[in-house]
Design a protein around this motif. Structure first.
Motif, PDB file in Angstrom:
ATOM      1  N   GLU A  17      68.239  55.181  38.037  1.00  0.00           N
ATOM      2  CA  GLU A  17      67.605  55.634  37.017  1.00  0.00           C
ATOM      3  C   GLU A  17      66.004  55.707  37.324  1.00  0.00           C
ATOM      4  O   GLU A  17      65.240  56.543  36.922  1.00  0.00           O
ATOM      5  N   ALA A  18      65.835  54.652  37.912  1.00  0.00           N
ATOM      6  CA  ALA A  18      64.226  54.347  38.457  1.00  0.00           C
ATOM      7  C   ALA A  18      63.937  55.378  39.260  1.00  0.00           C
ATOM      8  O   ALA A  18      62.724  55.855  39.204  1.00  0.00           O
ATOM      9  N   LEU A  19      64.534  55.678  40.190  1.00  0.00           N
ATOM     10  CA  LEU A  19      64.421  56.665  41.510  1.00  0.00           C
ATOM     11  C   LEU A  19      64.355  58.069  40.838  1.00  0.00           C
ATOM     12  O   LEU A  19      63.673  58.760  41.276  1.00  0.00           O
ATOM     13  N   LEU A  43      69.212  55.681  48.488  1.00  0.00           N
ATOM     14  CA  LEU A  43      68.307  57.000  48.830  1.00  0.00           C
ATOM     15  C   LEU A  43      69.214  58.035  48.988  1.00  0.00           C
ATOM     16  O   LEU A  43      70.235  58.193  49.364  1.00  0.00           O
ATOM     17  N   ARG A  44      68.374  59.298  48.775  1.00  0.00           N
ATOM     18  CA  ARG A  44      69.263  60.609  48.910  1.00  0.00           C
ATOM     19  C   ARG A  44      68.947  61.035  50.377  1.00  0.00           C
ATOM     20  O   ARG A  44      67.777  60.728  51.103  1.00  0.00           O
ATOM     21  N   ARG A  45      69.828  61.873  50.959  1.00  0.00           N
ATOM     22  CA  ARG A  45      69.503  62.323  52.300  1.00  0.00           C
ATOM     23  C   ARG A  45      68.155  62.961  52.563  1.00  0.00           C
ATOM     24  O   ARG A  45      67.476  62.816  53.348  1.00  0.00           O
ATOM     25  N   GLY A  46      67.631  63.680  51.667  1.00  0.00           N
ATOM     26  CA  GLY A  46      66.283  64.287  51.593  1.00  0.00           C
ATOM     27  C   GLY A  46      65.144  63.708  51.298  1.00  0.00           C
ATOM     28  O   GLY A  46      64.193  64.269  51.231  1.00  0.00           O
ATOM     29  N   ASP A  47      65.497  62.560  50.835  1.00  0.00           N
ATOM     30  CA  ASP A  47      64.099  61.736  50.234  1.00  0.00           C
ATOM     31  C   ASP A  47      63.345  61.568  51.204  1.00  0.00           C
ATOM     32  O   ASP A  47      63.537  60.670  52.422  1.00  0.00           O
ATOM     33  N   PRO A  48      61.888  61.726  50.903  1.00  0.00           N
ATOM     34  CA  PRO A  48      61.028  61.613  51.922  1.00  0.00           C
ATOM     35  C   PRO A  48      60.844  59.823  52.048  1.00  0.00           C
ATOM     36  O   PRO A  48      60.793  59.231  51.328  1.00  0.00           O
ATOM     37  N   ARG A  49      60.683  59.312  53.327  1.00  0.00           N
ATOM     38  CA  ARG A  49      60.490  57.852  53.568  1.00  0.00           C
ATOM     39  C   ARG A  49      59.231  57.432  54.046  1.00  0.00           C
ATOM     40  O   ARG A  49      59.053  56.294  54.135  1.00  0.00           O
ATOM     41  N   THR A  50      58.223  58.351  54.166  1.00  0.00           N
ATOM     42  CA  THR A  50      57.036  57.911  54.395  1.00  0.00           C
ATOM     43  C   THR A  50      56.121  58.369  53.489  1.00  0.00           C
ATOM     44  O   THR A  50      56.330  59.495  52.694  1.00  0.00           O
ATOM     45  N   PRO A  51      54.666  57.984  53.091  1.00  0.00           N
ATOM     46  CA  PRO A  51      53.911  58.260  52.121  1.00  0.00           C
ATOM     47  C   PRO A  51      53.469  59.832  52.295  1.00  0.00           C
ATOM     48  O   PRO A  51      53.239  60.329  53.248  1.00  0.00           O
ATOM     49  N   THR A  52      53.480  60.381  51.019  1.00  0.00           N
ATOM     50  CA  THR A  52      53.296  61.802  50.872  1.00  0.00           C
ATOM     51  C   THR A  52      52.395  61.883  49.666  1.00  0.00           C
ATOM     52  O   THR A  52      52.010  60.990  49.006  1.00  0.00           O
ATOM     53  N   TRP A  56      57.929  59.560  47.357  1.00  0.00           N
ATOM     54  CA  TRP A  56      58.755  59.094  48.285  1.00  0.00           C
ATOM     55  C   TRP A  56      59.070  57.642  48.161  1.00  0.00           C
ATOM     56  O   TRP A  56      58.866  57.273  46.995  1.00  0.00           O
ATOM     57  N   VAL A  57      60.022  57.349  49.106  1.00  0.00           N
ATOM     58  CA  VAL A  57      60.764  56.157  48.738  1.00  0.00           C
ATOM     59  C   VAL A  57      61.129  55.181  49.891  1.00  0.00           C
ATOM     60  O   VAL A  57      61.345  56.015  50.918  1.00  0.00           O
ATOM     61  N   ASP A  58      60.854  54.129  49.917  1.00  0.00           N
ATOM     62  CA  ASP A  58      61.235  53.160  50.928  1.00  0.00           C
ATOM     63  C   ASP A  58      61.846  51.966  50.600  1.00  0.00           C
ATOM     64  O   ASP A  58      61.899  51.615  49.429  1.00  0.00           O
ATOM     65  N   THR A  59      62.370  51.204  51.520  1.00  0.00           N
ATOM     66  CA  THR A  59      63.093  49.968  51.448  1.00  0.00           C
ATOM     67  C   THR A  59      62.239  48.785  51.782  1.00  0.00           C
ATOM     68  O   THR A  59      61.400  48.918  52.678  1.00  0.00           O
ATOM     69  N   LEU A  60      62.182  47.610  51.048  1.00  0.00           N
ATOM     70  CA  LEU A  60      61.455  46.379  51.563  1.00  0.00           C
ATOM     71  C   LEU A  60      62.549  45.563  51.762  1.00  0.00           C
ATOM     72  O   LEU A  60      62.680  44.433  50.576  1.00  0.00           O
ATOM     73  N   PRO A  61      63.119  45.345  52.929  1.00  0.00           N
ATOM     74  CA  PRO A  61      64.011  44.112  52.929  1.00  0.00           C
ATOM     75  C   PRO A  61      63.715  42.803  52.992  1.00  0.00           C
ATOM     76  O   PRO A  61      62.587  42.651  53.798  1.00  0.00           O
ATOM     77  N   VAL A  62      64.088  41.849  52.352  1.00  0.00           N
ATOM     78  CA  VAL A  62      63.431  40.287  52.374  1.00  0.00           C
ATOM     79  C   VAL A  62      64.307  39.578  52.841  1.00  0.00           C
ATOM     80  O   VAL A  62      65.573  39.744  52.777  1.00  0.00           O
ATOM     81  N   GLY A  63      64.146  38.294  53.101  1.00  0.00           N
ATOM     82  CA  GLY A  63      64.973  37.205  53.436  1.00  0.00           C
ATOM     83  C   GLY A  63      65.924  36.716  52.240  1.00  0.00           C
ATOM     84  O   GLY A  63      65.756  37.355  51.190  1.00  0.00           O
ATOM     85  N   VAL A  64      66.685  35.918  52.419  1.00  0.00           N
ATOM     86  CA  VAL A  64      67.875  35.525  51.497  1.00  0.00           C
ATOM     87  C   VAL A  64      67.142  34.257  50.452  1.00  0.00           C
ATOM     88  O   VAL A  64      67.924  33.987  49.516  1.00  0.00           O
TER      89      VAL A  64
END
Length: 167
Positions: A17-19, A43-52, A56-64
């Motif tokens: 919903e947020a996306l 993410l959807r296949r066509g989602d831009p991953r870099t700033p436009t 655009w959407v990106d992931t921010l993986p973090v530690g556990v």
């Protein structure tokens, strides 16, 4: 600049919903979560991953570690951004940075009520530490999703109108 929606994705039931709101409002989104999760599944296949100039959407993986996503979000957060979280502590920190915060059931956190929210959380934690029980959350319903999406859209529109971003 447009606000960025940051999702505290650990156990977040409203990522889709947020996306959808971010796509509709043409604002960026960042999904922050434990690096053991498959954050890219959202993410959807066509989602831009870099700033436009728009969405655009990106992931921010973090530690556990505990609160790792919270601290990663806070490092990136700017005034006018929006944080989606179930964590009252993260919501309080976001408000302190002149950002907005919304819970997964659509509750918008405000400076006027965050101190009381933190106090209630603290008191409930004390009861549990002493072996007592507190009431858990109600089942997550479709109404919660609808309220969340409507209130997130309102927050994005307010942030765009207010133009609080200074970059």
């Amino acid at each position: 600049m447009k606000p960025t929606i940051y999702l505290d994705a650990d156990a977040c039931p409203v990522t889709a919903e947020a996306l959808a709101v971010a796509r509709a409002c043409q604002v960026p989104a960042v999904i922050a979560g434990n690096s053991t999760q498959n954050l890219a599944r959202h993410l959807r296949r066509g989602d831009p991953r870099t700033p436009t100039g728009g969405f655009w959407v990106d992931t921010l993986p973090v530690g556990v570690g505990a609160d790792a996503a919270d601290f990663a979000i806070m490092q990136e957060l700017q005034p006018g951004d929006i944080v989606v979280t179930q964590d009252i502590g993260l919501a309080a920190m976001a408000l302190g940075r002149r950002a907005r915060a919304i819970g997964v059931r659509g509750r918008v956190f405000t400076l006027a009520t965050i101190d009381l929210d933190l106090h209630i959380r603290h008191e409930e934690k004390k009861v549990r530490r002493q072996g007592g029980r507190t009431r858990g959350p109600a089942p997550f319903e479709d109404d919660d999703r609808e309220r969340f999406a409507a209130n997130l859209r309102r927050l994005v529109e307010e942030s765009l109108r207010d133009g609080e971003r200074e970059h």
